[in-house]
Enzyme design. Structure first.
Site, PDB file in Angstrom:
ATOM      1  N   ASP A  98      -7.862  -6.762  12.083  1.00  0.00           N
ATOM      2  CA  ASP A  98      -8.204  -5.882  13.208  1.00  0.00           C
ATOM      3  C   ASP A  98      -8.498  -4.448  12.810  1.00  0.00           C
ATOM      4  O   ASP A  98      -8.383  -3.537  13.624  1.00  0.00           O
ATOM      5  CB  ASP A  98      -7.026  -5.894  14.192  1.00  0.00           C
ATOM      6  CG  ASP A  98      -5.709  -5.555  13.502  1.00  0.00           C
ATOM      7  OD1 ASP A  98      -5.741  -4.955  12.414  1.00  0.00           O
ATOM      8  OD2 ASP A  98      -4.645  -5.889  14.058  1.00  0.00           O
ATOM      9  N   GLU A 120      -7.106 -14.477  10.166  1.00  0.00           N
ATOM     10  CA  GLU A 120      -6.135 -13.919  11.129  1.00  0.00           C
ATOM     11  C   GLU A 120      -6.814 -13.664  12.484  1.00  0.00           C
ATOM     12  O   GLU A 120      -6.737 -12.577  13.056  1.00  0.00           O
ATOM     13  CB  GLU A 120      -5.456 -12.645  10.613  1.00  0.00           C
ATOM     14  CG  GLU A 120      -4.143 -12.342  11.309  1.00  0.00           C
ATOM     15  CD  GLU A 120      -3.460 -11.061  10.815  1.00  0.00           C
ATOM     16  OE1 GLU A 120      -3.795  -9.980  11.317  1.00  0.00           O
ATOM     17  OE2 GLU A 120      -2.595 -11.157   9.933  1.00  0.00           O
ATOM     18  N   GLU A 134      -6.975  -1.339  17.319  1.00  0.00           N
ATOM     19  CA  GLU A 134      -6.967  -2.685  16.733  1.00  0.00           C
ATOM     20  C   GLU A 134      -7.253  -3.790  17.740  1.00  0.00           C
ATOM     21  O   GLU A 134      -7.903  -4.782  17.412  1.00  0.00           O
ATOM     22  CB  GLU A 134      -5.624  -2.955  16.036  1.00  0.00           C
ATOM     23  CG  GLU A 134      -5.407  -2.164  14.756  1.00  0.00           C
ATOM     24  CD  GLU A 134      -4.891  -0.752  14.977  1.00  0.00           C
ATOM     25  OE1 GLU A 134      -4.625  -0.375  16.149  1.00  0.00           O
ATOM     26  OE2 GLU A 134      -4.747  -0.009  14.000  1.00  0.00           O
ATOM     27  N   HIS A 209       3.200   3.957  11.111  1.00  0.00           N
ATOM     28  CA  HIS A 209       1.909   4.600  10.874  1.00  0.00           C
ATOM     29  C   HIS A 209       0.923   4.457  12.019  1.00  0.00           C
ATOM     30  O   HIS A 209      -0.162   5.026  11.989  1.00  0.00           O
ATOM     31  CB  HIS A 209       1.267   4.010   9.614  1.00  0.00           C
ATOM     32  CG  HIS A 209       0.828   2.592   9.777  1.00  0.00           C
ATOM     33  ND1 HIS A 209      -0.359   2.246  10.388  1.00  0.00           N
ATOM     34  CD2 HIS A 209       1.431   1.427   9.468  1.00  0.00           C
ATOM     35  CE1 HIS A 209      -0.458   0.927  10.415  1.00  0.00           C
ATOM     36  NE2 HIS A 209       0.609   0.391   9.878  1.00  0.00           N
ATOM     37  N   ARG A 211      -1.607   4.582  15.064  1.00  0.00           N
ATOM     38  CA  ARG A 211      -2.232   5.735  15.722  1.00  0.00           C
ATOM     39  C   ARG A 211      -1.566   6.055  17.054  1.00  0.00           C
ATOM     40  O   ARG A 211      -1.400   7.225  17.399  1.00  0.00           O
ATOM     41  CB  ARG A 211      -3.723   5.476  15.949  1.00  0.00           C
ATOM     42  CG  ARG A 211      -4.543   5.890  14.745  1.00  0.00           C
ATOM     43  CD  ARG A 211      -5.974   5.441  14.802  1.00  0.00           C
ATOM     44  NE  ARG A 211      -6.456   5.368  13.429  1.00  0.00           N
ATOM     45  CZ  ARG A 211      -7.296   6.242  12.871  1.00  0.00           C
ATOM     46  NH1 ARG A 211      -7.787   7.214  13.573  1.00  0.00           N
ATOM     47  NH2 ARG A 211      -7.640   6.125  11.608  1.00  0.00           N
ATOM     48  N   HIS A 242       3.455   6.494   4.813  1.00  0.00           N
ATOM     49  CA  HIS A 242       2.015   6.207   4.787  1.00  0.00           C
ATOM     50  C   HIS A 242       1.241   7.477   4.414  1.00  0.00           C
ATOM     51  O   HIS A 242       1.673   8.588   4.731  1.00  0.00           O
ATOM     52  CB  HIS A 242       1.633   5.723   6.191  1.00  0.00           C
ATOM     53  CG  HIS A 242       0.289   5.082   6.306  1.00  0.00           C
ATOM     54  ND1 HIS A 242      -0.881   5.803   6.230  1.00  0.00           N
ATOM     55  CD2 HIS A 242      -0.080   3.794   6.511  1.00  0.00           C
ATOM     56  CE1 HIS A 242      -1.913   4.978   6.391  1.00  0.00           C
ATOM     57  NE2 HIS A 242      -1.446   3.748   6.550  1.00  0.00           N
TER      58      HIS A 242
HETATM   59  C1  UD1 Z   1      -5.651   1.782   9.057  1.00  0.00           C
HETATM   60  C2  UD1 Z   1      -6.146   0.848  10.166  1.00  0.00           C
HETATM   61  C3  UD1 Z   1      -4.961   0.195  10.859  1.00  0.00           C
HETATM   62  C4  UD1 Z   1      -4.033  -0.482   9.853  1.00  0.00           C
HETATM   63  C5  UD1 Z   1      -3.634   0.537   8.795  1.00  0.00           C
HETATM   64  C6  UD1 Z   1      -2.788  -0.113   7.721  1.00  0.00           C
HETATM   65  C7  UD1 Z   1      -8.179   1.464  11.401  1.00  0.00           C
HETATM   66  C8  UD1 Z   1      -8.774   2.350  12.419  1.00  0.00           C
HETATM   67  N1  UD1 Z   1      -6.870   1.631  11.154  1.00  0.00           N
HETATM   68  O1  UD1 Z   1      -4.945   2.838   9.698  1.00  0.00           O
HETATM   69  O2  UD1 Z   1      -5.446  -0.774  11.767  1.00  0.00           O
HETATM   70  O3  UD1 Z   1      -2.881  -0.934  10.520  1.00  0.00           O
HETATM   71  O4  UD1 Z   1      -4.826   1.065   8.182  1.00  0.00           O
HETATM   72  O5  UD1 Z   1      -2.178   0.828   6.900  1.00  0.00           O
HETATM   73  O6  UD1 Z   1      -8.856   0.622  10.842  1.00  0.00           O
HETATM   74  N2  UD1 Z   1      -5.132   7.800   3.353  1.00  0.00           N
HETATM   75  C9  UD1 Z   1      -5.140   8.178   2.037  1.00  0.00           C
HETATM   76  N3  UD1 Z   1      -5.090   7.206   1.079  1.00  0.00           N
HETATM   77  C10 UD1 Z   1      -4.993   5.896   1.358  1.00  0.00           C
HETATM   78  C11 UD1 Z   1      -4.951   5.508   2.717  1.00  0.00           C
HETATM   79  C12 UD1 Z   1      -5.035   6.470   3.698  1.00  0.00           C
HETATM   80  O7  UD1 Z   1      -5.200   9.361   1.730  1.00  0.00           O
HETATM   81  O8  UD1 Z   1      -4.931   5.071   0.445  1.00  0.00           O
HETATM   82  C13 UD1 Z   1      -5.220   8.833   4.411  1.00  0.00           C
HETATM   83  C14 UD1 Z   1      -6.633   9.451   4.507  1.00  0.00           C
HETATM   84  O9  UD1 Z   1      -6.520  10.823   4.794  1.00  0.00           O
HETATM   85  C15 UD1 Z   1      -7.259   8.681   5.674  1.00  0.00           C
HETATM   86  C16 UD1 Z   1      -6.036   8.542   6.586  1.00  0.00           C
HETATM   87  O10 UD1 Z   1      -4.948   8.254   5.693  1.00  0.00           O
HETATM   88  O11 UD1 Z   1      -8.324   9.398   6.296  1.00  0.00           O
HETATM   89  C17 UD1 Z   1      -6.132   7.491   7.659  1.00  0.00           C
HETATM   90  O12 UD1 Z   1      -6.625   6.257   7.137  1.00  0.00           O
HETATM   91  P1  UD1 Z   1      -7.292   5.178   8.157  1.00  0.00           P
HETATM   92  O13 UD1 Z   1      -7.640   3.961   7.404  1.00  0.00           O
HETATM   93  O14 UD1 Z   1      -8.380   5.831   8.936  1.00  0.00           O
HETATM   94  O15 UD1 Z   1      -6.158   4.905   9.213  1.00  0.00           O
HETATM   95  P2  UD1 Z   1      -4.727   4.246   9.028  1.00  0.00           P
HETATM   96  O16 UD1 Z   1      -3.796   4.956   9.951  1.00  0.00           O
HETATM   97  O17 UD1 Z   1      -4.393   4.126   7.602  1.00  0.00           O
HETATM   98  N1  UDP Z   2       3.623  -2.418   2.245  1.00  0.00           N
HETATM   99  C1  UDP Z   2       3.560  -2.016   0.906  1.00  0.00           C
HETATM  100  N2  UDP Z   2       4.098  -0.804   0.563  1.00  0.00           N
HETATM  101  C2  UDP Z   2       4.662   0.036   1.469  1.00  0.00           C
HETATM  102  C3  UDP Z   2       4.693  -0.372   2.831  1.00  0.00           C
HETATM  103  C4  UDP Z   2       4.161  -1.601   3.187  1.00  0.00           C
HETATM  104  O1  UDP Z   2       3.048  -2.744   0.054  1.00  0.00           O
HETATM  105  O2  UDP Z   2       5.126   1.125   1.089  1.00  0.00           O
HETATM  106  C5  UDP Z   2       3.025  -3.732   2.621  1.00  0.00           C
HETATM  107  C6  UDP Z   2       3.846  -4.615   3.546  1.00  0.00           C
HETATM  108  O3  UDP Z   2       4.696  -5.477   2.807  1.00  0.00           O
HETATM  109  C7  UDP Z   2       2.791  -5.390   4.314  1.00  0.00           C
HETATM  110  C8  UDP Z   2       1.631  -4.426   4.378  1.00  0.00           C
HETATM  111  O4  UDP Z   2       1.871  -3.439   3.375  1.00  0.00           O
HETATM  112  O5  UDP Z   2       2.346  -6.534   3.597  1.00  0.00           O
HETATM  113  C9  UDP Z   2       1.573  -3.813   5.735  1.00  0.00           C
HETATM  114  O6  UDP Z   2       0.658  -2.761   5.744  1.00  0.00           O
HETATM  115  P1  UDP Z   2       0.630  -1.658   6.864  1.00  0.00           P
HETATM  116  O7  UDP Z   2       1.988  -1.474   7.435  1.00  0.00           O
HETATM  117  O8  UDP Z   2      -0.056  -0.491   6.257  1.00  0.00           O
HETATM  118  O9  UDP Z   2      -0.382  -2.264   7.934  1.00  0.00           O
HETATM  119  P2  UDP Z   2      -0.270  -3.287   9.152  1.00  0.00           P
HETATM  120  O10 UDP Z   2       0.470  -4.490   8.716  1.00  0.00           O
HETATM  121  O11 UDP Z   2       0.388  -2.568  10.265  1.00  0.00           O
HETATM  122  O12 UDP Z   2      -1.692  -3.565   9.494  1.00  0.00           O
END
Ligand code: UD1
Ligand code: UDP
Length: 371
Positions: A98, A120, A134, A209, A211, A242
């Site tokens: 999602d 999924e 999502e 984490h 939104r 995160h």
């Molecule tokens: C995204 C997904 C969310 C998922 C989550 C898992 C969307 C809109 N959101 O949310 O569905 O549950 O990932 O974690 O698709 N950033 C870094 N390095 C990284 C990752 C993130 O710096 O490796 C920072 C960046 O500034 C980035 C921000 O986090 O712009 C947000 O990342 P983004 O993928 O837009 O949203 P998430 O909240 O991570």
């Molecule tokens: N996870 C990880 N390191 C962390 C936190 C979570 O590897 O510090 C793993 C966790 O075991 C799970 C996945 O990341 O498999 C979940 O990711 P996240 O919570 O970012 O996204 P969501 O599941 O909400 O989409």
């Protein structure tokens, strides 16, 4: 015989974890040419997973920007994927779950008239703003998919109710997260010394984490943690934070440098899986952790008011606590003080899969293409 070109596209940490075993199963099949494309919607958190599962993408869009918004993310992916499809000419695209990577890639593949397989598929809260964005990302992907890999019976039912004409295209597979988890805990158990956990204290593991929890709800969660540590001298909190700057700003400003609260950067998947096994209680708004923790026998309190994952709720190993400070404090205190309540929740059950979901997905793709 020409090999079937299957392209897996993913971009965030959870998608990478859940697609890694699918990529491994595709690569092990002689009838398939596996192509991996990552958007790198996440950069560091994605690379941690690629390294663990030894996946080298054929294409890497490297689109992550600091504090990215949904418009830029969507349009960057939509357009970039068009060019990749023209070069790679896949027979089918696989997307996961999602995220915006999944929805924008699926839409791009639909415009190119390439069949889509949704890994999924079928999760729903039926509330378009929760989780945001999502819930609508899932609806978009399911609307344009040809094959639906549903993790549970409940997700199969959601798909049937949504009016999919050919029910043979809905395949009950289990969730690939269990494939990834079993592979990791069986092959990569990790030393956690670097975290400096006190072995004499109970450990509460937290991640948050989403939104819709940014701002006030996340502040409430952090304040609940401060209060819990004050009230219970026998607990420690570990919170891998995160990389989203909106999460980090709140969490560090409230929880930094507090006794028995350990803040770390996101952990690699192998140490994180080990930490889940070690923790006494898990507090999270993550989707993946709600699926993993029940199979490790860990009580999970979900920092959300609704979930698209009702299965573990039904078994009683997961509870929704939302983001109300008092409710979080009361529920954790009750779990800490009542052995009976704790044992009721700490039951190892596995409603999300048996570790063979990825193979079922590969078999279904081959069957669909008469290979
Ligand atoms: C995204 C997904 C969310 C998922 C989550 C898992 C969307 C809109 N959101 O949310 O569905 O549950 O990932 O974690 O698709 N950033 C870094 N390095 C990284 C990752 C993130 O710096 O490796 C920072 C960046 O500034 C980035 C921000 O986090 O712009 C947000 O990342 P983004 O993928 O837009 O949203 P998430 O909240 O991570
Ligand atoms: N996870 C990880 N390191 C962390 C936190 C979570 O590897 O510090 C793993 C966790 O075991 C799970 C996945 O990341 O498999 C979940 O990711 P996240 O919570 O970012 O996204 P969501 O599941 O909400 O989409």
């Amino acid at each position: 015989m020409d090999k079937l070109k299957v392209m897996s596209v993913f971009g965030t940490r959870p998608e990478a974890i859940k697609m890694a075993p699918v990529v491994q199963a595709l690569e092990n099949n002689v009838k398939i040419q596996s192509i991996v494309c990552t958007t790198a919607q996440h950069r560091q958190m994605l690379d941690q997973v690629l390294e663990l599962f030894k996946i080298t993408p054929n294409y890497d869009l490297n689109i992550m920007k600091n504090n990215q918004d949904l418009w830029t993310l969507t349009s960057d992916i939509l357009l970039n994927m068009k060019n990749i499809f023209e070069k790679a000419k896949p027979d089918i695209i696989l997307v996961h779950g999602d995220t915006t990577t999944a929805s924008a890639t699926a839409l791009s593949a639909f415009y190119a008239k390439i069949p889509i397989g949704h890994v999924e598929a079928g999760l729903r809260t039926f509330n378009k703003f929760y989780p945001f964005p999502e819930e609508i990302n899932r609806v978009i992907v399911d609307a344009v998919s040809s094959l639906y890999f549903a993790p549970t019976k409940n997700s199969v039912q959601n798909l049937v109710k949504s009016g999919i004409k050919n029910e043979d295209n809905i395949i009950l597979t289990g969730n690939t997260v269990i494939d990834a988890l079993l592979y990791t805990v069986n092959n990569h158990e990790t030393n956690l010394d670097q975290l400096n956990l006190n072995p004499n204290l109970k450990t509460i593991l937290i991640t948050s984490h989403r939104r819709e929890n940014l701002g006030k709800p996340l502040e409430e969660i952090c304040k609940a943690i401060i209060e819990l540590v004050k009230q219970n001298k026998n607990i420690q909190i570990i919170y891998p934070v995160h990389l989203n700057p909106n999460v980090r700003q709140t969490v560090f400003s409230i929880l930094k440098n507090k006794e028995r609260i350990i803040l770390t950067d996101p952990l690699e998947y192998a140490p994180f899986a080990t930490l889940m096994k070690k923790a006494d209680i898990i507090l999270t708004d993550s989707g993946g952790i709600q699926e993993e923790a029940p199979s490790l026998g860990k009580p999970v309190l979900v920092l959300r008011d609704e979930t698209e994952r009702p299965e573990a709720l039904e078994y009683g190993t997961v509870k929704l606590v939302g983001t109300n400070k008092e409710k979080i404090i009361d529920t954790i205190n009750h779990l800490l003080n009542s052995k009976e309540e704790y044992n009721k929740m700490a039951t190892a059950i596995n409603p999300y899969g048996d570790g063979l979901a990825s193979q079922r997905i590969v078999d279904a793709i081959l069957k669909h293409f008469n290979k």
